[in-house]
Design an enzyme around this catalytic site. Structure first.
Site, PDB file in Angstrom:
ATOM      1  N   GLY A 224       0.764  -1.235   0.000  1.00  0.00           N
ATOM      2  CA  GLY A 224       0.000   0.000   0.000  1.00  0.00           C
ATOM      3  C   GLY A 224       0.796   1.286   0.000  1.00  0.00           C
ATOM      4  CD  GLU A 258       1.036  -9.188   1.866  1.00  0.00           C
ATOM      5  OE1 GLU A 258       0.113  -8.538   1.349  1.00  0.00           O
ATOM      6  OE2 GLU A 258       0.837 -10.236   2.480  1.00  0.00           O
ATOM      7  N   GLY A 260       4.067  -3.645  -3.559  1.00  0.00           N
ATOM      8  CA  GLY A 260       4.076  -3.881  -4.999  1.00  0.00           C
ATOM      9  C   GLY A 260       4.539  -2.606  -5.677  1.00  0.00           C
ATOM     10  NE  ARG A 261       0.263   2.054  -6.131  1.00  0.00           N
ATOM     11  CZ  ARG A 261      -0.796   1.947  -6.941  1.00  0.00           C
ATOM     12  NH1 ARG A 261      -0.757   2.459  -8.138  1.00  0.00           N
ATOM     13  NH2 ARG A 261      -1.900   1.342  -6.520  1.00  0.00           N
ATOM     14  CE1 TYR A 301      -8.343   0.942 -10.302  1.00  0.00           C
ATOM     15  CE2 TYR A 301      -6.238   1.162 -11.419  1.00  0.00           C
ATOM     16  CZ  TYR A 301      -7.179   0.375 -10.783  1.00  0.00           C
ATOM     17  OH  TYR A 301      -6.950  -0.966 -10.630  1.00  0.00           O
ATOM     18  CB  CYS A 326     -13.463   0.721 -30.819  1.00  0.00           C
ATOM     19  SG  CYS A 326     -13.604  -0.819 -29.909  1.00  0.00           S
ATOM     20  CD  GLU A 327     -14.401   0.414 -24.708  1.00  0.00           C
ATOM     21  OE1 GLU A 327     -15.061   1.144 -23.942  1.00  0.00           O
ATOM     22  OE2 GLU A 327     -14.574  -0.806 -24.820  1.00  0.00           O
ATOM     23  CE1 TYR A 355      -1.145  -4.006  -8.604  1.00  0.00           C
ATOM     24  CE2 TYR A 355      -0.217  -1.899  -7.933  1.00  0.00           C
ATOM     25  CZ  TYR A 355      -0.587  -3.195  -7.639  1.00  0.00           C
ATOM     26  OH  TYR A 355      -0.409  -3.671  -6.367  1.00  0.00           O
TER      27      TYR A 355
HETATM   28  N1  LLP Z   1      -0.962  -7.229  -0.582  1.00  0.00           N
HETATM   29  C1  LLP Z   1      -2.254  -7.446  -0.915  1.00  0.00           C
HETATM   30  C2  LLP Z   1      -3.014  -8.446  -0.181  1.00  0.00           C
HETATM   31  C3  LLP Z   1      -2.826  -6.710  -1.963  1.00  0.00           C
HETATM   32  O1  LLP Z   1      -4.100  -6.911  -2.283  1.00  0.00           O
HETATM   33  C4  LLP Z   1      -2.056  -5.753  -2.662  1.00  0.00           C
HETATM   34  C5  LLP Z   1      -2.622  -4.972  -3.760  1.00  0.00           C
HETATM   35  C6  LLP Z   1      -0.703  -5.585  -2.279  1.00  0.00           C
HETATM   36  C7  LLP Z   1      -0.205  -6.326  -1.230  1.00  0.00           C
HETATM   37  C8  LLP Z   1       0.202  -4.608  -2.961  1.00  0.00           C
HETATM   38  O2  LLP Z   1      -0.238  -3.307  -2.838  1.00  0.00           O
HETATM   39  P1  LLP Z   1       0.709  -2.086  -3.289  1.00  0.00           P
HETATM   40  O3  LLP Z   1       1.929  -2.097  -2.422  1.00  0.00           O
HETATM   41  O4  LLP Z   1       1.047  -2.283  -4.723  1.00  0.00           O
HETATM   42  O5  LLP Z   1      -0.144  -0.890  -3.080  1.00  0.00           O
HETATM   43  N2  LLP Z   1      -4.564  -2.043  -9.798  1.00  0.00           N
HETATM   44  C9  LLP Z   1      -4.533  -0.997  -8.807  1.00  0.00           C
HETATM   45  C10 LLP Z   1      -3.913  -1.464  -7.524  1.00  0.00           C
HETATM   46  C11 LLP Z   1      -4.605  -2.672  -6.929  1.00  0.00           C
HETATM   47  C12 LLP Z   1      -3.920  -3.179  -5.684  1.00  0.00           C
HETATM   48  C13 LLP Z   1      -4.479  -4.482  -5.262  1.00  0.00           C
HETATM   49  N3  LLP Z   1      -3.835  -5.077  -4.144  1.00  0.00           N
HETATM   50  C14 LLP Z   1      -3.807   0.198  -9.385  1.00  0.00           C
HETATM   51  O6  LLP Z   1      -3.401   0.154 -10.545  1.00  0.00           O
HETATM   52  O7  LLP Z   1      -3.680   1.234  -8.720  1.00  0.00           O
END
Ligand code: LLP
Length: 399
Positions: A224, A258, A260-261, A301, A326-327, A355
């Site tokens: 997050g 955890e 990601g981003r 988003y 086409c959108e 993402y």
């Molecule tokens: N852990 C769990 C259980 C999650 O559901 C997620 C993301 C993460 C970790 C990683 O979150 P991060 O550190 O990346 O914020 N597609 C959307 C984001 C969806 C995130 C879903 N879960 C976007 O493009 O903004």
């Protein structure tokens, strides 16, 4: 970064990832938590290219996965099973079975019904399932509603009192071993307070479980952490770590996160070339060869991604940057100031490492983009461009 040379060599649309920047992000986060045992489990959904995962594996990262496919990707890329977490609100029986057989670190469970399925499957396999329960702390992360997950109105996790009941049940089960606790309140969070609130509530639950002789080893704070797409103030990893660690005083747990981003978002670029410009009743459109099927975040988003026109000259005026799909929702940016463009000019779309490719599709029978890694000044292809033949192969086999 030599964007023009990369675009000429690999063609467009193209994803480019800066692996050295990924190393920097990983190291910053890992160091922030150095006061305690910690495990960074990269959330693979952000960017699951095997080479990206392998790079993170080399740095010592684990993985957070949300399907058995992701678990297998992590293993294939060299993440050891004991660093793999399997999360997600709905897991099929076969996925649970395979995860148990592969001996991953733990399954993050999100409901009582899921725990009972895991218990049944573990018993039938003669395995012990290491589990963690995802708590929904009902905290507003103040982010986009689509990526907010820690409120009771969201489908994720279980309430605190339910979690407690499930831990007590698991303690008495011969095939469930409660080893961790988990929360993830949302994504692209730029305010520290919700993290603190959530960690505090969940660490108090860990204490009350201890009093019941349920001793958890892993405290998983989810992902997050937000990144800078535009002007937003983001959280310093050091402050993030301090705030969380302060809630864990007196607890002997390994910290799991955890991200990601945070690890990959600003390390990726999407390159697309201008096809042509047009105006409709005075409104300017720059039509490019990439589209919403490549990078859907702006459409889905209304996410902001900075667009840079390489070598742009001349007086800038407002334009929408749109793709060939086409959108009307097929755009990368709306009403941005851009110099006049000509055929083949290169646009760099920033912050596309998370993402981006993972959410891409074949809509309009468009092959997905190629992906390239740049590391220590060298570039290499890490995913081939999809061709028409790869797109139709599974259907043609059925003709
Ligand atoms: N852990 C769990 C259980 C999650 O559901 C997620 C993301 C993460 C970790 C990683 O979150 P991060 O550190 O990346 O914020 N597609 C959307 C984001 C969806 C995130 C879903 N879960 C976007 O493009 O903004």
């Amino acid at each position: 970064m030599q964007f023009e040379a990369l675009a000429q060599h690999y063609k467009t649309p193209l994803y480019v990832y800066d692996f050295d920047a990924i190393t920097t992000q990983y190291t910053a986060l890992k160091n922030a938590f150095k006061a305690r045992k910690s495990l960074v489990c990269y959330a693979l959904k952000a960017n699951s290219n095997l080479s990206v995962i392998r790079h993170l594996a080399g740095l010592g990262s684990g993985c957070d996965c949300v399907s058995i496919g992701e678990v297998k990707r992590a293993l294939r890329a060299g993440i050891p099973a004991y660093k793999i977490i399997f999360s997600g609100v709905g897991k099929k029986d076969e996925e649970i079975q395979e995860a148990l057989e592969l001996g991953i670190l733990m399954l993050n469970l999100e409901s009582e019904a899921e725990m009972l399925r895991v218990e049944t499957i573990a018993a039938s396999l003669g395995e012990v399932a290491r589990i963690s329960i995802r708590v929904n702390p009902n905290i507003d992360p103040k982010t986009h509603p689509y990526i907010s997950t820690g409120l009771h109105e969201n489908k994720f996790g279980v309430e605190l009192d339910v979690a407690k009941r499930l831990y007590i049940y698991a303690k008495h089960s011969s095939v469930l071993e409660p080893v961790g606790i988990h929360f993830h309140i949302g994504s692209q969070i730029t305010d520290l307070e919700p993290f603190y609130e959530a960690a505090k509530v969940v660490s108090d639950l860990v204490r009350s479980l201890q009093a019941l002789e349920i001793k958890l080893k892993f405290f998983d704070i989810g992902g997050g952490l937000g990144i800078q797409y535009d002007q937003e103030q983001t959280i310093d990893p050091y402050n993030y770590a301090q705030v969380i660690l302060n809630t864990l005083k007196g607890l002997d747990v390994t910290l799991v996160c955890e991200p990601g981003r945070f690890l990959v978002g600003n390390c990726g670029y999407f390159l697309t070339r201008v096809l042509y410009e047009k105006t409709n009743a005075g409104k300017r459109f720059v039509v490019v060869d990439g589209a919403m099927n490549d990078l859907i975040r702006p459409s889905l988003y209304q996410a902001y991604h900075r667009v840079e026109l390489l070598g742009g000259e001349g007086e800038a005026s407002l334009a929408d940057i749109v793709g060939p799909v086409c959108e009307s929702g097929d755009f990368f940016a709306k009403n941005v100031l851009l110099s006049p463009t000509k055929h083949n000019d290169l646009l760099v779309i920033h912050s596309a490492g998370a993402y981006g490719f993972t959410m891409s599709s074949n809509y309009n029978t468009r092959g997905r983009a190629a992906e390239v890694a740049v590391e220590a000044g060298e570039d290499r292809l890490i995913r081939q461009r999809e061709t028409f033949e790869t797109l139709i192969a599974l259907e043609e086999a059925c003709l």
